[in-house]
Design a protein around this motif. Structure first.
Motif, PDB file in Angstrom:
ATOM      1  N   SER A 259       2.780 -58.269  42.334  1.00 41.36           N
ATOM      2  CA  SER A 259       3.560 -57.256  43.499  1.00 41.36           C
ATOM      3  C   SER A 259       3.271 -57.536  44.770  1.00 41.36           C
ATOM      4  N   PRO A 260       3.974 -57.442  45.527  1.00 37.94           N
ATOM      5  CA  PRO A 260       3.709 -58.503  47.263  1.00 37.94           C
ATOM      6  C   PRO A 260       2.378 -58.207  47.623  1.00 37.94           C
ATOM      7  N   LYS A 261       1.507 -58.886  48.235  1.00 37.80           N
ATOM      8  CA  LYS A 261      -0.132 -59.703  48.796  1.00 37.80           C
ATOM      9  C   LYS A 261      -0.005 -58.115  49.728  1.00 37.80           C
ATOM     10  N   LEU A 262       0.966 -57.677  49.884  1.00 34.45           N
ATOM     11  CA  LEU A 262       0.311 -56.022  51.271  1.00 34.45           C
ATOM     12  C   LEU A 262       0.671 -54.864  50.664  1.00 34.45           C
ATOM     13  N   SER A 263       1.224 -54.980  49.375  1.00 30.76           N
ATOM     14  CA  SER A 263       1.484 -54.431  48.313  1.00 30.76           C
ATOM     15  C   SER A 263       0.102 -53.045  48.441  1.00 30.76           C
ATOM     16  N   PRO A 264      -0.391 -51.965  48.569  1.00 34.70           N
ATOM     17  CA  PRO A 264      -1.314 -50.995  48.806  1.00 34.70           C
ATOM     18  C   PRO A 264      -1.834 -50.556  47.298  1.00 34.70           C
ATOM     19  N   ASN A 265      -3.145 -50.620  47.418  1.00 32.03           N
ATOM     20  CA  ASN A 265      -3.524 -49.806  45.900  1.00 32.03           C
ATOM     21  C   ASN A 265      -2.785 -50.302  44.593  1.00 32.03           C
ATOM     22  N   THR A 266      -2.637 -51.735  44.533  1.00 35.61           N
ATOM     23  CA  THR A 266      -2.106 -51.952  43.506  1.00 35.61           C
ATOM     24  C   THR A 266      -2.692 -52.858  42.259  1.00 35.61           C
ATOM     25  N   ASP A 267      -3.798 -52.535  41.734  1.00 33.55           N
ATOM     26  CA  ASP A 267      -4.394 -53.147  41.089  1.00 33.55           C
ATOM     27  C   ASP A 267      -3.438 -53.856  39.600  1.00 33.55           C
ATOM     28  N   GLY A 268      -3.942 -54.663  39.144  1.00 33.32           N
ATOM     29  CA  GLY A 268      -3.506 -55.052  38.220  1.00 33.32           C
ATOM     30  C   GLY A 268      -3.813 -54.222  36.606  1.00 33.32           C
ATOM     31  N   ILE A 269      -5.144 -55.001  36.187  1.00 34.61           N
ATOM     32  CA  ILE A 269      -5.215 -54.625  35.381  1.00 34.61           C
ATOM     33  C   ILE A 269      -6.379 -53.138  35.979  1.00 34.61           C
ATOM     34  N   HIS A 270      -6.059 -51.647  35.508  1.00 30.90           N
ATOM     35  CA  HIS A 270      -7.659 -51.050  36.122  1.00 30.90           C
ATOM     36  C   HIS A 270      -8.043 -50.163  34.004  1.00 30.90           C
ATOM     37  N   ASP A 281      -5.542 -65.116  28.863  1.00 26.30           N
ATOM     38  CA  ASP A 281      -4.187 -65.949  29.361  1.00 26.30           C
ATOM     39  C   ASP A 281      -2.929 -65.033  29.996  1.00 26.30           C
ATOM     40  N   SER A 282      -3.542 -64.173  30.832  1.00 31.07           N
ATOM     41  CA  SER A 282      -2.793 -63.734  31.994  1.00 31.07           C
ATOM     42  C   SER A 282      -2.796 -64.491  32.853  1.00 31.07           C
ATOM     43  N   VAL A 283      -1.749 -63.583  34.287  1.00 32.22           N
ATOM     44  CA  VAL A 283      -1.143 -64.447  35.415  1.00 32.22           C
ATOM     45  C   VAL A 283      -1.414 -62.839  35.856  1.00 32.22           C
ATOM     46  N   ILE A 284      -1.882 -62.660  37.262  1.00 30.08           N
ATOM     47  CA  ILE A 284      -2.093 -61.754  38.014  1.00 30.08           C
ATOM     48  C   ILE A 284      -1.491 -61.519  39.827  1.00 30.08           C
ATOM     49  N   GLY A 285      -0.919 -60.956  40.306  1.00 30.61           N
ATOM     50  CA  GLY A 285      -0.973 -61.396  41.592  1.00 30.61           C
ATOM     51  C   GLY A 285      -0.480 -60.485  42.567  1.00 30.61           C
ATOM     52  N   ASN A 286      -1.068 -59.822  43.304  1.00 29.52           N
ATOM     53  CA  ASN A 286      -1.099 -57.905  44.216  1.00 29.52           C
ATOM     54  C   ASN A 286      -1.630 -58.396  45.542  1.00 29.52           C
ATOM     55  N   GLY A 287      -1.754 -56.742  45.387  1.00 27.80           N
ATOM     56  CA  GLY A 287      -1.775 -56.053  46.701  1.00 27.80           C
ATOM     57  C   GLY A 287      -3.288 -55.744  46.772  1.00 27.80           C
ATOM     58  N   ASP A 288      -3.367 -55.764  45.910  1.00 27.60           N
ATOM     59  CA  ASP A 288      -5.444 -54.937  45.054  1.00 27.60           C
ATOM     60  C   ASP A 288      -6.047 -55.696  44.663  1.00 27.60           C
ATOM     61  N   ASP A 289      -7.060 -55.178  43.624  1.00 28.11           N
ATOM     62  CA  ASP A 289      -7.940 -56.166  42.840  1.00 28.11           C
ATOM     63  C   ASP A 289      -7.042 -56.746  42.074  1.00 28.11           C
ATOM     64  N   CYS A 290      -7.465 -57.678  41.038  1.00 28.21           N
ATOM     65  CA  CYS A 290      -6.345 -58.118  40.322  1.00 28.21           C
ATOM     66  C   CYS A 290      -6.633 -57.538  39.003  1.00 28.21           C
ATOM     67  N   ILE A 291      -7.986 -57.027  38.842  1.00 24.85           N
ATOM     68  CA  ILE A 291      -8.299 -56.389  37.703  1.00 24.85           C
ATOM     69  C   ILE A 291      -9.924 -56.239  37.767  1.00 24.85           C
ATOM     70  N   SER A 292      -9.579 -54.656  38.410  1.00 19.29           N
ATOM     71  CA  SER A 292     -10.503 -53.220  38.121  1.00 19.29           C
ATOM     72  C   SER A 292     -11.238 -53.188  37.382  1.00 19.29           C
ATOM     73  N   ILE A 293     -13.087 -52.766  37.271  1.00 17.83           N
ATOM     74  CA  ILE A 293     -13.803 -52.369  35.992  1.00 17.83           C
ATOM     75  C   ILE A 293     -14.695 -50.520  36.253  1.00 17.83           C
ATOM     76  N   GLY A 294     -13.989 -50.015  36.062  1.00 21.87           N
ATOM     77  CA  GLY A 294     -14.373 -48.252  36.553  1.00 21.87           C
ATOM     78  C   GLY A 294     -16.117 -48.246  35.973  1.00 21.87           C
ATOM     79  N   PRO A 295     -16.580 -46.778  36.309  1.00 23.10           N
ATOM     80  CA  PRO A 295     -17.487 -46.391  35.564  1.00 23.10           C
ATOM     81  C   PRO A 295     -17.425 -46.543  34.315  1.00 23.10           C
ATOM     82  N   GLY A 296     -18.147 -46.045  33.227  1.00 19.14           N
ATOM     83  CA  GLY A 296     -18.217 -46.094  31.796  1.00 19.14           C
ATOM     84  C   GLY A 296     -17.591 -47.235  30.811  1.00 19.14           C
ATOM     85  N   CYS A 297     -16.930 -48.601  31.718  1.00 18.26           N
ATOM     86  CA  CYS A 297     -17.178 -49.590  30.683  1.00 18.26           C
ATOM     87  C   CYS A 297     -17.818 -50.510  29.975  1.00 18.26           C
ATOM     88  N   SER A 298     -17.482 -51.437  29.213  1.00 21.76           N
ATOM     89  CA  SER A 298     -18.765 -51.936  28.253  1.00 21.76           C
ATOM     90  C   SER A 298     -18.155 -52.384  26.993  1.00 21.76           C
TER      91      SER A 298
END
Length: 480
Positions: A259-270, A281-298
């Motif tokens: 998604s475009p660089k300035l698109s808001p809140n467009t995390d790739g994988i959360h 082996d993935s390619v991610i370009g976007n306007g927010d986190d490429c990959i975001s890891i939230g609470p409760g993840c291990s």
């Protein structure tokens, strides 16, 4: 590190075996004297549609009963007349890009759900438009949702049915041993959502533009286990491109997300409240986190990912509204991050509890990245956040072979840890970051950060303190 990926692949093969399944040119550095001052404070789950699913999602289990064994992607039968293939056009889908094909997809799903190793097929050379839909389980094992054409939601908020949830579009709910794949495109039609006049976001040349209201996440997996997502092209999401909530056993590989660089809140994988995840082996370009890891993840393994433009790979934000957040055993290796606002980031709110522990960043290449290495325990979206005594405890974080160039508008290394709960056991080895253009403006910044330099860091990080923090024993109470 190869052992982690190897074990994941062995996991995959055993579970469903029967289902066929840098060197950078040096530049001059000029250092300012390190200022010993505390950094100024910088000031969840989407809801399911009312019908056919519950109005509110059930709580995410903290310890699912099913063992974390992700399956392989079952191969699609080659015979187009196979009883295992449920082609949506056979259920009335038109695929002209404007007709509502939702009911055809629902009927194809309902039929396929009852057959082992079935395939719901959206064939090539069609463009299917469907509205917000929950594809629910449980289903027979080995179900494949294959998109070879184009699949998209209604074009913008004005076309979104008033009766549909505006929090999400495609939801896969309570499924086990399912694969989402295909040679086609998931088109999010997000442009009109990005311009809603609710939350300001940064525009070109320093301007401020409006941002999203309750924009829908494009794809969500909820309370599902043993999932495979591979090969798809996913683009222009109104909000997050792909979310995993309360899942266990997830294999993601060979995705293209954009998604475009300035698109808001467009995390790739959360991911949040999700365990045993491999992203490869993935390619991610976007306007927010490429990959975001939230609470409760291990137990999350990320390898061979290229990010940019983006806000980098982020753990957090964690601890918002004084909540507890537990994240552990995260590995990121053999990755490229370019033209991004952040590189490798851990971000927590003041007042939270819990811990971030067992984090490994290894063999990461940076190119024109701002804030290449950052721990920010003063994360806040406004200027009104107060300092608080409690904090998420950050410990056992290693950075090894992190090399490349950084945007000189910010120091390349920034460790801003809580006043009362120090960051401990930070390891730096072969970290070499040089200016992309111009000269270094500030030295690396540290506040209440303790660790070890196994090799000389470029630029030197003299502010990282040796030994153990006095608050370490007290901080152990924040563990999970």
């Amino acid at each position: 590190m190869e052992l982690t990926r190897g074990l994941l692949i062995i996991w995959i093969a055993v579970t469903l075996l029967s289902q066929n399944s840098s060197n950078v040119e040096g530049r001059n550095h000029f250092h300012k004297k390190q200022k010993n001052k505390r950094p100024p404070p910088k000031v969840p789950s989407p809801q399911a549609p009312v019908s056919p699913s519950p109005a509110e999602p059930p709580p995410v289990p903290s310890d699912p009963n099913n063992p974390p064994y992700p399956p392989p992607a079952p191969s699609v039968p080659s015979d187009p007349g196979s009883n295992c293939i449920f082609d949506v056009t056979a259920y009335g889908a038109v695929g002209d890009g404007s007709t509502d094909d939702t009911e055809a997809f629902r009927e194809a799903w309902k039929a396929a759900c009852q057959v082992e190793s079935a395939v719901v097929l959206a064939p090539a050379d069609y463009t299917f438009m469907i509205t917000s839909t929950i594809f629910s389980g449980p289903c027979k094992p080995g179900l494949v949702f294959q998109v070879d054409g184009v699949l998209m939601p209604p074009n913008g908020p004005d076309c979104w049915p008033k009766s549909d949830s505006n929090k999400q579009w495609l939801v896969f709910y309570r499924l086990d041993e399912m694969t989402f794949t295909g040679s086609g495109t998931i088109e999010g039609n997000g442009e009109q959502w990005w311009e809603l006049p609710c939350k300001p976001h940064r525009g070109p040349n320093g301007s401020t533009l409006p941002g999203p209201c309750d924009s829908p996440a494009l794809i969500r997996f909820f309370l599902s286990n043993n999932l495979v997502v591979r090969q798809l092209k996913i683009q222009n999401s109104p909000q997050f491109h792909m979310k995993f909530d309360g899942c266990e056993g997830v294999l993601i590989e060979k995705l293209s997300i954009s998604s475009p660089k300035l698109s808001p809140n467009t995390d790739g994988i959360h991911i949040e409240n999700t365990k045993y995840v491999g992203i490869y082996d993935s390619v991610i370009g976007n306007g927010d986190d490429c990959i975001s890891i939230g609470p409760g993840c291990s137990n999350v393994d990320i390898e061979g990912v290229t990010c940019g433009p983006s806000h980098g790979i982020s753990i957090g934000s964690l601890g918002v509204h004084n909540s507890q957040a537990c994240v552990s055993n995260i590995t990121v290796r053999n990755a490229m991050i370019r033209d991004s606002d952040n590189g490798l980031r851990i971000k927590t709110w003041q007042g939270g509890t819990g811990s971030v522990t067992g984090i490994s960043f290894e063999n990461i290449e940076m190119e024109n990245v701002r804030n290449c290495v950052i721990i920010d325990q003063y994360y806040c979206l406004t200027k009104a956040c107060r300092n608080q005594t409690s904090a998420v405890y950050v410990t056992d974080v290693s950075y090894r072979n992190i090399k490349g160039t950084y945007d000189v508008r910010s120091p390349p290394i920034h460790f801003a840890c809580s006043d009362t709960v120090a960051c401990t056991n930070i390891t730096m080895s072969e970290v070499e970051l040089l200016p992309h253009e111009g000269e270094l403006v500030d030295d690396p910044f540290c506040w209440n950060a303790y660790g070890t330099q196994e090799t000389l860091t470029i630029p030197p990080i003299d502010c990282l303190q040796d030994g153990e923090a006095q608050s370490t024993a007290e901080s152990s109470a924040y563990g999970c």
